[in-house]
Design a protein around this motif. Structure first.
Motif, PDB file in Angstrom:
ATOM      1  N   ASN A   1       0.938  -1.092   0.197  1.00 50.68           N
ATOM      2  CA  ASN A   1       0.019  -0.108   0.105  1.00 50.68           C
ATOM      3  C   ASN A   1       0.681   1.228  -0.165  1.00 50.68           C
TER       4      ASN A   1
ATOM      5  N   LYS B   1       5.132  -4.744  21.077  1.00 51.09           N
ATOM      6  CA  LYS B   1       4.430  -4.937  22.335  1.00 51.09           C
ATOM      7  C   LYS B   1       4.742  -6.452  22.758  1.00 51.09           C
TER       8      LYS B   1
ATOM      9  N   LEU C   1       3.468  -9.771  25.410  1.00 54.94           N
ATOM     10  CA  LEU C   1       2.348 -10.168  26.048  1.00 54.94           C
ATOM     11  C   LEU C   1       2.326 -10.061  27.356  1.00 54.94           C
TER      12      LEU C   1
ATOM     13  N   GLY D   1      -2.769 -12.254  18.080  1.00 53.87           N
ATOM     14  CA  GLY D   1      -3.033 -10.838  17.765  1.00 53.87           C
ATOM     15  C   GLY D   1      -4.208 -10.854  16.467  1.00 53.87           C
ATOM     16  N   GLY D   2      -4.830  -9.946  16.178  1.00 54.42           N
ATOM     17  CA  GLY D   2      -5.893  -9.805  15.394  1.00 54.42           C
ATOM     18  C   GLY D   2      -5.849  -8.683  14.411  1.00 54.42           C
ATOM     19  N   GLY D   3      -4.762  -7.932  14.577  1.00 58.44           N
ATOM     20  CA  GLY D   3      -4.710  -6.685  13.682  1.00 58.44           C
ATOM     21  C   GLY D   3      -4.091  -6.958  12.269  1.00 58.44           C
TER      22      GLY D   3
ATOM     23  N   SER E   1      -0.638  -6.761  11.374  1.00 61.63           N
ATOM     24  CA  SER E   1       0.466  -7.494  11.609  1.00 61.63           C
ATOM     25  C   SER E   1       0.307  -9.005  11.817  1.00 61.63           C
TER      26      SER E   1
ATOM     27  N   HIS F   1      -6.630 -14.913  18.978  1.00 59.90           N
ATOM     28  CA  HIS F   1      -7.060 -13.762  19.104  1.00 59.90           C
ATOM     29  C   HIS F   1      -8.264 -13.403  20.184  1.00 59.90           C
TER      30      HIS F   1
ATOM     31  N   ALA G   1       2.113 -10.542  17.681  1.00 55.63           N
ATOM     32  CA  ALA G   1       2.044  -9.652  16.957  1.00 55.63           C
ATOM     33  C   ALA G   1       0.693  -8.983  17.411  1.00 55.63           C
TER      34      ALA G   1
ATOM     35  N   GLY H   1       0.773  -5.373  18.358  1.00 57.11           N
ATOM     36  CA  GLY H   1       0.826  -3.809  18.448  1.00 57.11           C
ATOM     37  C   GLY H   1       2.168  -3.424  18.801  1.00 57.11           C
ATOM     38  N   HIS H   2       2.328  -2.220  19.225  1.00 55.30           N
ATOM     39  CA  HIS H   2       3.722  -1.576  19.213  1.00 55.30           C
ATOM     40  C   HIS H   2       3.590  -0.515  20.416  1.00 55.30           C
TER      41      HIS H   2
ATOM     42  N   TYR I   1      -2.934   6.457  12.785  1.00 55.06           N
ATOM     43  CA  TYR I   1      -2.661   5.920  11.530  1.00 55.06           C
ATOM     44  C   TYR I   1      -1.633   4.778  11.270  1.00 55.06           C
ATOM     45  N   ARG I   2      -0.337   5.159  11.814  1.00 53.78           N
ATOM     46  CA  ARG I   2       0.672   4.022  11.824  1.00 53.78           C
ATOM     47  C   ARG I   2       1.046   3.508  10.530  1.00 53.78           C
ATOM     48  N   GLN I   3       0.844   4.131   9.429  1.00 54.17           N
ATOM     49  CA  GLN I   3       1.313   3.721   7.927  1.00 54.17           C
ATOM     50  C   GLN I   3       2.358   4.419   7.645  1.00 54.17           C
TER      51      GLN I   3
HETATM   52  P1  NAP Z   1      -3.016  -3.342  16.006  1.00 52.29           P
HETATM   53  O1  NAP Z   1      -3.745  -2.897  14.820  1.00 52.29           O
HETATM   54  O2  NAP Z   1      -3.098  -2.156  17.230  1.00 52.29           O
HETATM   55  O3  NAP Z   1      -3.706  -4.584  16.482  1.00 52.29           O
HETATM   56  C1  NAP Z   1      -2.985  -5.144  17.554  1.00 52.29           C
HETATM   57  C2  NAP Z   1      -3.915  -6.457  17.904  1.00 52.29           C
HETATM   58  O4  NAP Z   1      -3.308  -7.056  18.920  1.00 52.29           O
HETATM   59  C3  NAP Z   1      -5.321  -6.203  18.148  1.00 52.29           C
HETATM   60  O5  NAP Z   1      -6.201  -7.118  17.472  1.00 52.29           O
HETATM   61  C4  NAP Z   1      -5.433  -6.240  19.688  1.00 52.29           C
HETATM   62  O6  NAP Z   1      -6.692  -7.041  20.092  1.00 52.29           O
HETATM   63  C5  NAP Z   1      -4.524  -7.450  19.993  1.00 52.29           C
HETATM   64  N1  NAP Z   1      -3.777  -6.945  21.346  1.00 52.29           N
HETATM   65  C6  NAP Z   1      -3.319  -5.877  21.655  1.00 52.29           C
HETATM   66  N2  NAP Z   1      -2.687  -6.375  23.046  1.00 52.29           N
HETATM   67  C7  NAP Z   1      -2.985  -7.299  23.462  1.00 52.29           C
HETATM   68  C8  NAP Z   1      -2.757  -8.345  24.246  1.00 52.29           C
HETATM   69  N3  NAP Z   1      -2.008  -7.750  25.547  1.00 52.29           N
HETATM   70  N4  NAP Z   1      -2.773  -9.737  24.454  1.00 52.29           N
HETATM   71  C9  NAP Z   1      -3.600 -10.019  23.279  1.00 52.29           C
HETATM   72  N5  NAP Z   1      -3.862  -9.370  22.175  1.00 52.29           N
HETATM   73  C10 NAP Z   1      -3.740  -7.900  22.371  1.00 52.29           C
HETATM   74  O7  NAP Z   1      -1.493  -3.558  15.706  1.00 52.29           O
HETATM   75  P2  NAP Z   1      -1.111  -3.882  14.205  1.00 52.29           P
HETATM   76  O8  NAP Z   1      -1.542  -4.988  13.819  1.00 52.29           O
HETATM   77  O9  NAP Z   1       0.624  -4.150  14.773  1.00 52.29           O
HETATM   78  O10 NAP Z   1      -0.988  -2.692  13.182  1.00 52.29           O
HETATM   79  C11 NAP Z   1      -0.699  -1.413  13.814  1.00 52.29           C
HETATM   80  C12 NAP Z   1      -0.607  -0.493  12.381  1.00 52.29           C
HETATM   81  O11 NAP Z   1      -0.017  -0.905  11.190  1.00 52.29           O
HETATM   82  C13 NAP Z   1      -2.276  -0.583  12.133  1.00 52.29           C
HETATM   83  O12 NAP Z   1      -2.760   0.585  11.655  1.00 52.29           O
HETATM   84  C14 NAP Z   1      -2.103  -1.412  10.526  1.00 52.29           C
HETATM   85  O13 NAP Z   1      -3.083  -1.109   9.770  1.00 52.29           O
HETATM   86  C15 NAP Z   1      -0.545  -1.147  10.106  1.00 52.29           C
HETATM   87  N6  NAP Z   1      -0.279  -2.344   9.593  1.00 52.29           N
HETATM   88  C16 NAP Z   1      -0.560  -2.271   8.104  1.00 52.29           C
HETATM   89  C17 NAP Z   1       0.074  -3.578   7.273  1.00 52.29           C
HETATM   90  C18 NAP Z   1      -0.294  -3.525   5.854  1.00 52.29           C
HETATM   91  O14 NAP Z   1      -0.927  -2.743   5.484  1.00 52.29           O
HETATM   92  N7  NAP Z   1       0.253  -4.545   5.056  1.00 52.29           N
HETATM   93  C19 NAP Z   1       0.701  -4.550   8.055  1.00 52.29           C
HETATM   94  C20 NAP Z   1       1.035  -4.352   9.413  1.00 52.29           C
HETATM   95  C21 NAP Z   1       0.539  -3.245  10.187  1.00 52.29           C
HETATM   96  P3  NAP Z   1      -7.816  -6.124  19.897  1.00 52.29           P
HETATM   97  O15 NAP Z   1      -8.509  -6.192  18.476  1.00 52.29           O
HETATM   98  O16 NAP Z   1      -8.962  -6.764  20.888  1.00 52.29           O
HETATM   99  O17 NAP Z   1      -7.724  -4.622  20.276  1.00 52.29           O
END
Ligand code: NAP
Length: 309
Positions: free
Chosen positions: A47, A113, A115, A150-152, A154, A173, A237, A239-240, A283-285
């Motif tokens: 993207n 981040k 666990l 994780g569910g995002g 990443s 998740h 995976a 988050g951060h 946003y974190r992009q």
């Molecule tokens: P994120 O969107 O913040 O998702 C973190 C996930 O981990 C969420 O599903 C969250 O659950 C879960 N979580 C957080 N703390 C937890 C815990 N202590 N125990 C268990 N589960 C936990 O982080 P991300 O996936 O790293 O993405 C970060 C940003 O980068 C986003 O804006 C994303 O769109 C972007 N990104 C984009 C791409 C791409 O476009 N190819 C790739 C990677 C990342 P909940 O859902 O319940 O909150």
């Protein structure tokens, strides 16, 4: 004396480097411990505008660095140890060397981040990891069941990548739907090798005594039922966290450590600017980080022009 020091070589830092270098400010850019930032740990970036076929994250960052260096940025493999921002010029301790600078751009990004489990700490690098592209191909993970937490986006990206090596990937998740973008979520759930484990959290990584990962203890948050899932690796995976510890008490930040700029990219300390994931939890992009890096460079350039007028 430096005009501008840029902390970080992710998308924000290197874009700030391109702009300040083109403004003849001869920026010094510090890599920190992860040159290229978090994007170097992803595989294909689909993207980032201008790359219809996608681009490898490592390659994108290497190209950005080359572009910055072409215009005179000095990229140094070094880490900032401490800062004194209460006086002008600012004083920076960079790996023991004292550097003075008229302005500073903080683009220090974010780290993975955790666990928060004792067993996670004890088994890190023994099967617990935070980067599928870095570690997924290791022999210990080949043709074995693996877990991604994780569910995002990443987590989806990690799970999809690991299907190349694993016998199956359990995506654990804590809720019953993915937070990831729709395209990533659909791709993930359509992959026959990926088995979602909904409404569940990992409560322990096994087996600390054996000094290797043999499974995870999983708790269903709705039923409280516990079970053990066999696996050879755990990829976290979730988050951060922003890399801003060094600036705590000096630069204004929110309760999670994200730097809060006052106006544009200007922080509460005049002459200190911020860009990218260390100030953006929304946003974190890659492309928004690059945009903010550009903005910080323009703000720094105007600030320096004001000092000299
Ligand atoms: P994120 O969107 O913040 O998702 C973190 C996930 O981990 C969420 O599903 C969250 O659950 C879960 N979580 C957080 N703390 C937890 C815990 N202590 N125990 C268990 N589960 C936990 O982080 P991300 O996936 O790293 O993405 C970060 C940003 O980068 C986003 O804006 C994303 O769109 C972007 N990104 C984009 C791409 C791409 O476009 N190819 C790739 C990677 C990342 P909940 O859902 O319940 O909150």
């Amino acid at each position: 004396m430096e005009n501008v020091v840029i902390i970080g070589t992710g998308c924000a830092g290197l874009t700030a480097a391109i702009y300040t270098a083109r403004a003849n400010l001869n920026p010094l850019v510090l890599t920190g411990l992860m040159p290229g930032g978090l994007l170097t740990t992803t595989s294909i970036v689909e993207n980032f505008p201008g790359f219809p076929e996608g681009v490898d994250g490592y390659e994108l960052m290497t190209r950005m660095q080359k572009q910055a260096e072409k215009f005179g940025a000095r990229v140094k493999f070094a880490t900032l140890e401490s800062v004194k921002l209460g006086q002008s010029p600012f004083q920076l301790d960079i790996d023991g060397d004292l550097i003075e600078t008229k302005s500073l751009i903080i683009a220090s990004g974010a780290g993975h981040k955790r666990l928060g489990l004792e067993s996670e700490d004890k088994l890190e690098k023994k099967g617990v990891t935070y980067c599928a592209t870095c570690d997924g191909a290791l022999p210990m993970f080949r043709n074995k069941p693996l877990v991604v937490v994780g569910g995002g986006d990443s987590a989806c990206e990690e799970a999809l990548y690991l299907t190349r090596f694993a016998s199956e990937v359990h995506l654990i998740h804590r809720r019953d739907s993915l937070r990831a973008s729709r395209i990533m979520a659909e791709r993930t759930l359509a992959n026959a090798k990926i088995k979602p484990v909904w409404d569940s959290v990992v409560t322990e990584v096994l087996d600390v005594k054996l000094e290797k990962v043999t499974g995870v203890r999983v708790k269903n948050v709705k039923s409280n039922a516990e079970s053990v899932l066999d696996c050879a690796g755990v990829f976290v995976a979730i988050g951060h966290v922003p890399n801003t510890q060094l600036f705590r008490g000096i630069i204004d930040m929110d309760e999670n450590g994200y730097i809060t700029p006052k106006q544009g990219t200007q922080t509460n300390v005049t002459g200190v600017f911020v860009a990218g994931d260390c100030s953006d939890h929304v946003y974190r992009q890659a492309v928004t980080a690059a945009g903010l890096g550009c903005a910080a460079a323009i703000d720094a350039e105007r600030y320096l022009a004001g000092l000299n007028s």
